[in-house]
Enzyme design. Sequence first.
Site, mmCIF file in Angstrom:
data_model
loop_
_atom_site.group_PDB
_atom_site.id
_atom_site.type_symbol
_atom_site.label_atom_id
_atom_site.label_comp_id
_atom_site.label_asym_id
_atom_site.label_seq_id
_atom_site.Cartn_x
_atom_site.Cartn_y
_atom_site.Cartn_z
ATOM 1 C CB CYS A 189 -71.243 39.821 17.280
ATOM 2 S SG CYS A 189 -73.582 40.712 18.006
ATOM 3 C CG PHE B 1 -75.894 43.272 20.811
ATOM 4 C CD1 PHE B 1 -77.236 43.681 21.630
ATOM 5 C CD2 PHE B 1 -75.196 43.940 19.669
ATOM 6 C CE1 PHE B 1 -76.665 44.639 21.748
ATOM 7 C CE2 PHE B 1 -75.175 45.006 19.580
ATOM 8 C CZ PHE B 1 -76.304 45.398 20.665
ATOM 9 C CB CYS B 2 -73.778 36.700 18.440
ATOM 10 S SG CYS B 2 -74.063 37.381 17.043
ATOM 11 C CE1 TYR C 263 -70.887 38.510 10.662
ATOM 12 C CE2 TYR C 263 -72.029 40.697 11.871
ATOM 13 C CZ TYR C 263 -71.892 40.149 10.903
ATOM 14 O OH TYR C 263 -71.815 40.762 9.735
#
Length: 312
Positions: free
Chosen positions: A47, A49-50, A44
């Site tokens: 996001c 974390f991405c 995403y």
Amino acid sequence: RLVLGAAFALGGGAGLCLAARQRLREHSAAELPAGSLQLTLYQYKTCPFCSKVRAFLDYHGLPYEIVEVNPIMRKEIKFSSYRKVPILLANAGSPLQLNDSSVIISAIKTYLISRRNSLEEIVSFYPPVKTVTEQGKEVFEYENKYWLMLDEKETKRVYPVKEVRVEEMKWRKWADDWLVHLISPNVYRTPKEALASFDYIVREGKFGTLEGLFAKYLGAVAMFFISKRLKKRHHLRDDVRQDLYEAANEWVKAVGKNRLFMGGNQPNLADLAVYGVLRVMEGLEAFDDMMVHTKIQPWYQRMEAVIQNTGV
């Protein structure tokens, strides 16, 4: 469902970032040159974390494809029993799926440093373990995810003294366990900020026209109230900006005055993790406030410059 999907797109209530959407290209193992590493990131855009994974890949100059996942239907990752993002498909001669941002970073970094083991063998060093959260929800955690799996000689080359490794691991974990939880309460702090955040999410994410319309307005209202619950869950102050400012200054203090980065003259994995998390707020009021009211801007600008110069 639209609201929940949009919330999932924020990685549990984090902010926003920019990334070009690209289409997935399929290659067979036979097409790969010897020793090459082919990567596809399912993500995403919003996001954190991405964003951490992208910061790591860009800094190391690793080319990768991006597949933007629809946060509602998630058809793009229907092949996977693991239903979160980021997911990294890696092919170093045979296809392999890597889950969890910190596992992805540790495994790929280990692979880049040491070619003694195959990537598949390296990933096996990070086994998933089922745990139960305080809310009674079963989740999978990954053992050893902040460790690089290196031999003694490699370890000494990367970490000249033990304290360097310990420090890096400590602050990588801090980024996951604390810093990321400050994003949502700050970007959804007020109804105005919540609407601005979801306007950004809808424009940058993979939403249909009707999905986007509902997500923008219903999502903004829902996440405004959800952020209040998150504030209570993580024991934040009434003025959540103060927690964000304190965290930013705590990081700057940890880096110190005599280093450009925590890694010294170049960023280490902790620098990349903290930068990746904070970057998702760019363009929002919370980010601008943080830059004005903390000492983090010089470090942050150095991170931007070094990733731009070394990235793809």
